[in-house]
Enzyme design. Sequence first.
Site, PDB file in Angstrom:
ATOM      1  N   LYS A  49       0.840  -1.206   0.000  1.00  0.00           N
ATOM      2  CA  LYS A  49       0.000   0.000   0.000  1.00  0.00           C
ATOM      3  C   LYS A  49       0.872   1.252   0.000  1.00  0.00           C
ATOM      4  CE  LYS A  49      -3.732  -2.393   2.513  1.00  0.00           C
ATOM      5  NZ  LYS A  49      -4.389  -2.575   3.828  1.00  0.00           N
ATOM      6  N   ASP A 102     -10.786   3.085   5.037  1.00  0.00           N
ATOM      7  CA  ASP A 102     -11.174   1.673   4.952  1.00  0.00           C
ATOM      8  C   ASP A 102     -12.704   1.531   4.908  1.00  0.00           C
ATOM      9  OD1 ASP A 102      -9.151  -0.245   4.891  1.00  0.00           O
ATOM     10  OD2 ASP A 102      -8.799  -0.172   7.048  1.00  0.00           O
ATOM     11  N   GLN A 109      -4.032  -1.576  10.316  1.00  0.00           N
ATOM     12  CA  GLN A 109      -4.032  -2.863   9.616  1.00  0.00           C
ATOM     13  C   GLN A 109      -4.564  -3.965  10.541  1.00  0.00           C
ATOM     14  OE1 GLN A 109      -3.352  -3.221   6.361  1.00  0.00           O
ATOM     15  NE2 GLN A 109      -3.622  -5.431   6.367  1.00  0.00           N
TER      16      GLN A 109
HETATM   17  N1  GUN Z   1      -6.533  -6.646   6.674  1.00  0.00           N
HETATM   18  C1  GUN Z   1      -6.903  -7.307   5.554  1.00  0.00           C
HETATM   19  N2  GUN Z   1      -7.528  -6.476   4.710  1.00  0.00           N
HETATM   20  C2  GUN Z   1      -7.552  -5.274   5.308  1.00  0.00           C
HETATM   21  C3  GUN Z   1      -8.071  -4.005   4.920  1.00  0.00           C
HETATM   22  O1  GUN Z   1      -8.646  -3.798   3.860  1.00  0.00           O
HETATM   23  N3  GUN Z   1      -7.880  -3.003   5.816  1.00  0.00           N
HETATM   24  C4  GUN Z   1      -7.271  -3.190   7.006  1.00  0.00           C
HETATM   25  N4  GUN Z   1      -7.155  -2.147   7.824  1.00  0.00           N
HETATM   26  N5  GUN Z   1      -6.794  -4.344   7.394  1.00  0.00           N
HETATM   27  C5  GUN Z   1      -6.926  -5.376   6.543  1.00  0.00           C
END
Ligand code: GUN
Length: 294
Positions: A53, A120, A97
């Site tokens: 990311k 998110d 995350q």
């Molecule tokens: N863990 C797996 N996918 C995601 C996501 O899209 N956002 C976050 N914050 N954690 C994740």
Amino acid sequence: MSAKIIDGKAISGQIKGEIAEETKKLKGKGIVPGLGFILVGDDPASRTYVRMKGKACEAVGFHSVTQKLPPDTTQAELMKWVTQFNLDPDISGFLVQLPLPDHLDETEVIEAVDPNKDVDCFNPYNVGRLPSGREAFAPCTPAGVIELLMRSGYDPAGRHVVIVGRSSIVGRPLATLLSRKAPGGNATVTLCHSRSGDLTYFLKQADIVVAAIGSPEMIHGDMIKPGCVVIDVGVNRVEVPKEVNEKGYRLVGDVHFDSAREVAEAITPVPGGVGPMTIAMLLKNTLRAAQRKA
Ligand code: GUN
């Protein structure tokens, strides 16, 4: 018949190009979109996702910040960082995350993220606005699935979409978006899960199948309708001997790709399908956060 491969990497590249253009315009006004990450512990998959990311931010001209915290971080310490990111004017949006180590309260953390920075779209305030279509952000993976369908010529309107998996991150918000009276919606939606019973009975009725169960290669070609479109959200690490793959694992989806591609009209690969779209949607939300603030 061998299905058309829906190339999520190429489509996400197109979207990132659009985002980079918009970012240039914002920078002309003195605004740089900034995306923050809070990463607790050392789960290898989470570290990889955050790194990917961060690289995506760089590619479109965003500023990004990663706050790494040790596995034994306390709830209070984590909440302090959430507050700090909420207040930081250089951070347009951020995410914590997931999953968090077991001793931490995920719900409390998610609810503490400022809804205006919740790229998110996990905060219940934003989730609650989804049915009305008046949300600040769309949840990244569900939005990525819809964008992938629309951009490859498979508008879900009027189609029967069968989603397998009822997670709060993918299955349920996707069902909401697909059933809305709005572009990318207007589908008839069936949401299947571990208690649905005869999964094949439902899958055989699907014009579009979305697999988001987290069960490696569970859906086989003989379970789906000929000519359907298959979107595989699953990312599963399956162990293989180090002689086969130096990492000791390979990535597979929730769909058995080789058998499904002989039955479907179109299918997404894993990796290279939904994954890159999720990141593109995260960038889109961050751009939107920066634009909203401007
Ligand atoms: N863990 C797996 N996918 C995601 C996501 O899209 N956002 C976050 N914050 N954690 C994740």
